[in-house]
Motif scaffolding. Structure first.
Motif, PDB file in Angstrom:
ATOM      1  N   ALA A 161       2.747  11.212  -9.024  1.00  0.00           N
ATOM      2  CA  ALA A 161       2.607  11.725  -7.667  1.00  0.00           C
ATOM      3  C   ALA A 161       3.970  12.114  -7.133  1.00  0.00           C
ATOM      4  CB  ALA A 161       1.983  10.665  -6.770  1.00  0.00           C
ATOM      5  N   ALA A 162       4.022  13.236  -6.444  1.00  0.00           N
ATOM      6  CA  ALA A 162       5.240  13.660  -5.761  1.00  0.00           C
ATOM      7  C   ALA A 162       5.020  13.473  -4.268  1.00  0.00           C
ATOM      8  CB  ALA A 162       5.553  15.117  -6.071  1.00  0.00           C
ATOM      9  N   MET A 163       6.067  12.996  -3.591  1.00  0.00           N
ATOM     10  CA  MET A 163       5.992  12.831  -2.142  1.00  0.00           C
ATOM     11  C   MET A 163       7.338  13.207  -1.533  1.00  0.00           C
ATOM     12  SD  MET A 163       6.153   8.659  -1.638  1.00  0.00           S
ATOM     13  CE  MET A 163       4.661   8.402  -2.564  1.00  0.00           C
ATOM     14  N   PRO A 164       7.315  13.629  -0.274  1.00  0.00           N
ATOM     15  CA  PRO A 164       8.578  13.958   0.380  1.00  0.00           C
ATOM     16  C   PRO A 164       9.527  12.757   0.365  1.00  0.00           C
ATOM     17  CG  PRO A 164       6.725  14.676   1.711  1.00  0.00           C
ATOM     18  CD  PRO A 164       6.168  13.836   0.601  1.00  0.00           C
ATOM     19  N   LEU A 165      10.802  13.030   0.253  1.00  0.00           N
ATOM     20  CA  LEU A 165      11.801  11.973   0.186  1.00  0.00           C
ATOM     21  C   LEU A 165      11.762  11.079   1.427  1.00  0.00           C
ATOM     22  CD1 LEU A 165      13.950  10.885  -1.684  1.00  0.00           C
ATOM     23  CD2 LEU A 165      15.587  12.429  -0.619  1.00  0.00           C
ATOM     24  N   GLU A 208       9.149  10.229   3.161  1.00  0.00           N
ATOM     25  CA  GLU A 208       8.007   9.325   3.003  1.00  0.00           C
ATOM     26  C   GLU A 208       8.350   8.210   2.009  1.00  0.00           C
ATOM     27  OE1 GLU A 208       3.291   9.649   1.832  1.00  0.00           O
ATOM     28  OE2 GLU A 208       4.393  11.456   2.401  1.00  0.00           O
ATOM     29  N   PHE A 209       8.983   8.580   0.901  1.00  0.00           N
ATOM     30  CA  PHE A 209       9.408   7.591  -0.088  1.00  0.00           C
ATOM     31  C   PHE A 209      10.343   6.568   0.546  1.00  0.00           C
ATOM     32  CE2 PHE A 209      12.745   6.296  -3.068  1.00  0.00           C
ATOM     33  CZ  PHE A 209      11.987   5.562  -3.975  1.00  0.00           C
ATOM     34  N   LYS A 210      11.320   7.023   1.319  1.00  0.00           N
ATOM     35  CA  LYS A 210      12.267   6.112   1.964  1.00  0.00           C
ATOM     36  C   LYS A 210      11.564   5.196   2.961  1.00  0.00           C
ATOM     37  CE  LYS A 210      16.384   8.961   1.435  1.00  0.00           C
ATOM     38  NZ  LYS A 210      17.420   9.739   2.131  1.00  0.00           N
ATOM     39  N   ARG A 211      10.523   5.699   3.620  1.00  0.00           N
ATOM     40  CA  ARG A 211       9.752   4.850   4.549  1.00  0.00           C
ATOM     41  C   ARG A 211       9.050   3.733   3.782  1.00  0.00           C
ATOM     42  NH1 ARG A 211       4.528   4.873   5.929  1.00  0.00           N
ATOM     43  NH2 ARG A 211       4.172   6.913   4.988  1.00  0.00           N
ATOM     44  N   TYR A 212       8.446   4.054   2.639  1.00  0.00           N
ATOM     45  CA  TYR A 212       7.792   3.019   1.829  1.00  0.00           C
ATOM     46  C   TYR A 212       8.802   1.974   1.355  1.00  0.00           C
ATOM     47  CZ  TYR A 212       3.269   5.442   1.493  1.00  0.00           C
ATOM     48  OH  TYR A 212       2.048   6.007   1.765  1.00  0.00           O
ATOM     49  N   VAL A 213      10.004   2.410   0.986  1.00  0.00           N
ATOM     50  CA  VAL A 213      11.047   1.468   0.562  1.00  0.00           C
ATOM     51  C   VAL A 213      11.471   0.593   1.731  1.00  0.00           C
ATOM     52  CG1 VAL A 213      13.419   1.260  -0.299  1.00  0.00           C
ATOM     53  CG2 VAL A 213      11.847   2.893  -1.360  1.00  0.00           C
ATOM     54  N   SER A 214      11.698   1.193   2.901  1.00  0.00           N
ATOM     55  CA  SER A 214      12.194   0.422   4.051  1.00  0.00           C
ATOM     56  C   SER A 214      11.158  -0.569   4.572  1.00  0.00           C
ATOM     57  CB  SER A 214      12.647   1.362   5.174  1.00  0.00           C
ATOM     58  OG  SER A 214      11.545   2.012   5.761  1.00  0.00           O
ATOM     59  N   THR A 215       9.862  -0.270   4.394  1.00  0.00           N
ATOM     60  CA  THR A 215       8.835  -1.215   4.839  1.00  0.00           C
ATOM     61  C   THR A 215       8.491  -2.251   3.781  1.00  0.00           C
ATOM     62  OG1 THR A 215       7.023   0.229   4.120  1.00  0.00           O
ATOM     63  CG2 THR A 215       7.792   0.485   6.393  1.00  0.00           C
ATOM     64  N   GLY A 216       9.082  -2.125   2.587  1.00  0.00           N
ATOM     65  CA  GLY A 216       8.860  -3.114   1.528  1.00  0.00           C
ATOM     66  C   GLY A 216       7.685  -2.835   0.631  1.00  0.00           C
ATOM     67  N   ALA A 217       7.002  -1.700   0.810  1.00  0.00           N
ATOM     68  CA  ALA A 217       5.854  -1.383  -0.043  1.00  0.00           C
ATOM     69  C   ALA A 217       6.306  -0.988  -1.450  1.00  0.00           C
ATOM     70  CB  ALA A 217       5.009  -0.274   0.583  1.00  0.00           C
ATOM     71  N   ILE A 218       7.517  -0.439  -1.554  1.00  0.00           N
ATOM     72  CA  ILE A 218       8.127  -0.122  -2.855  1.00  0.00           C
ATOM     73  C   ILE A 218       9.405  -0.952  -2.962  1.00  0.00           C
ATOM     74  CG2 ILE A 218       9.210   1.640  -4.293  1.00  0.00           C
ATOM     75  CD1 ILE A 218       7.453   3.728  -2.929  1.00  0.00           C
ATOM     76  N   ALA A 219       9.481  -1.774  -4.016  1.00  0.00           N
ATOM     77  CA  ALA A 219      10.665  -2.591  -4.262  1.00  0.00           C
ATOM     78  C   ALA A 219      11.468  -1.942  -5.374  1.00  0.00           C
ATOM     79  CB  ALA A 219      10.260  -4.012  -4.656  1.00  0.00           C
ATOM     80  N   THR A 241       0.840  -1.189   0.000  1.00  0.00           N
ATOM     81  CA  THR A 241       0.000   0.000   0.000  1.00  0.00           C
ATOM     82  C   THR A 241       0.879   1.244   0.000  1.00  0.00           C
ATOM     83  OG1 THR A 241      -1.739  -1.160   1.212  1.00  0.00           O
ATOM     84  CG2 THR A 241      -1.802   1.242   1.245  1.00  0.00           C
ATOM     85  N   VAL A 242       0.757   2.037  -1.066  1.00  0.00           N
ATOM     86  CA  VAL A 242       1.478   3.302  -1.195  1.00  0.00           C
ATOM     87  C   VAL A 242       0.445   4.346  -1.571  1.00  0.00           C
ATOM     88  CG1 VAL A 242       3.273   4.569  -2.436  1.00  0.00           C
ATOM     89  CG2 VAL A 242       3.596   2.141  -1.915  1.00  0.00           C
ATOM     90  N   GLU A 243       0.384   5.428  -0.788  1.00  0.00           N
ATOM     91  CA  GLU A 243      -0.612   6.466  -1.028  1.00  0.00           C
ATOM     92  C   GLU A 243       0.050   7.833  -1.156  1.00  0.00           C
ATOM     93  OE1 GLU A 243      -4.524   4.906   1.264  1.00  0.00           O
ATOM     94  OE2 GLU A 243      -2.938   5.728   2.545  1.00  0.00           O
ATOM     95  N   PHE A 244      -0.660   8.737  -1.807  1.00  0.00           N
ATOM     96  CA  PHE A 244      -0.204  10.119  -1.932  1.00  0.00           C
ATOM     97  C   PHE A 244      -1.409  11.028  -1.775  1.00  0.00           C
ATOM     98  CE2 PHE A 244      -1.784   9.174  -6.083  1.00  0.00           C
ATOM     99  CZ  PHE A 244      -2.172  10.380  -6.652  1.00  0.00           C
ATOM    100  N   ARG A 245      -1.158  12.283  -1.458  1.00  0.00           N
ATOM    101  CA  ARG A 245      -2.239  13.256  -1.294  1.00  0.00           C
ATOM    102  C   ARG A 245      -2.163  14.281  -2.428  1.00  0.00           C
ATOM    103  NH1 ARG A 245      -5.158  14.065   2.960  1.00  0.00           N
ATOM    104  NH2 ARG A 245      -3.613  13.147   4.373  1.00  0.00           N
ATOM    105  N   THR A 281       9.277  11.708  -7.280  1.00  0.00           N
ATOM    106  CA  THR A 281       8.120  11.752  -8.161  1.00  0.00           C
ATOM    107  C   THR A 281       7.958  10.385  -8.787  1.00  0.00           C
ATOM    108  OG1 THR A 281       8.476  14.090  -8.624  1.00  0.00           O
ATOM    109  CG2 THR A 281       7.058  12.891 -10.150  1.00  0.00           C
ATOM    110  N   LEU A 282       6.803   9.764  -8.552  1.00  0.00           N
ATOM    111  CA  LEU A 282       6.502   8.440  -9.077  1.00  0.00           C
ATOM    112  C   LEU A 282       5.523   8.594 -10.230  1.00  0.00           C
ATOM    113  CD1 LEU A 282       7.203   8.197  -5.969  1.00  0.00           C
ATOM    114  CD2 LEU A 282       6.111   5.985  -6.087  1.00  0.00           C
ATOM    115  N   SER A 283       5.748   7.874 -11.316  1.00  0.00           N
ATOM    116  CA  SER A 283       4.815   7.895 -12.442  1.00  0.00           C
ATOM    117  C   SER A 283       4.521   6.466 -12.854  1.00  0.00           C
ATOM    118  CB  SER A 283       5.368   8.721 -13.605  1.00  0.00           C
ATOM    119  OG  SER A 283       6.616   8.228 -14.016  1.00  0.00           O
ATOM    120  N   TRP A 284       3.284   6.242 -13.329  1.00  0.00           N
ATOM    121  CA  TRP A 284       2.839   4.893 -13.648  1.00  0.00           C
ATOM    122  C   TRP A 284       1.764   4.933 -14.723  1.00  0.00           C
ATOM    123  CZ3 TRP A 284       1.600   7.672  -9.365  1.00  0.00           C
ATOM    124  CH2 TRP A 284       0.262   7.941  -9.140  1.00  0.00           C
ATOM    125  N   VAL A 285       1.491   3.762 -15.271  1.00  0.00           N
ATOM    126  CA  VAL A 285       0.409   3.574 -16.233  1.00  0.00           C
ATOM    127  C   VAL A 285      -0.479   2.461 -15.684  1.00  0.00           C
ATOM    128  CG1 VAL A 285      -0.192   2.896 -18.580  1.00  0.00           C
ATOM    129  CG2 VAL A 285       1.865   4.259 -18.170  1.00  0.00           C
TER     130      VAL A 285
END
Length: 69
Positions: free
Chosen positions: A50-54, A56-67, A10-14, A38-42
């Motif tokens: 979506a842009a998110m603070p760095l 927050e991005f590192k937290r998603y990576v460290s928890t395994g939500a972003i590989a 689960t990765v979310e942005f506002r 900045t993450l982009s997808w199709v």
């Protein structure tokens, strides 16, 4: 520099002042700078970004939500 990754959790942005929105699972392109990612997808015929603070991005990576690739 652009790198690729996969959303596997689960990765979310506002968007603006709106509610949190999920980024669909699957491949994403990531552009990093000193303060944000900045993450982009199709997703089907829909293109998203979506842009998110760095931090927050590192937290998603460290928890395994972003590989990272």
């Amino acid at each position: 520099m652009t790198q690729t990754a996969t959303i596997v959790g689960t990765v979310e942005f506002r968007p603006g002042d709106g509610p949190m929105m999920p980024i669909p699972q699957g491949p994403v392109d990531i552009d990093l700078n000193r303060t944000e990612a900045t993450l982009s997808w199709v997703d089907g015929e829909t293109h998203g970004a979506a842009a998110m603070p760095l931090t927050e991005f590192k937290r998603y990576v460290s928890t395994g939500a972003i590989a990272l690739a």
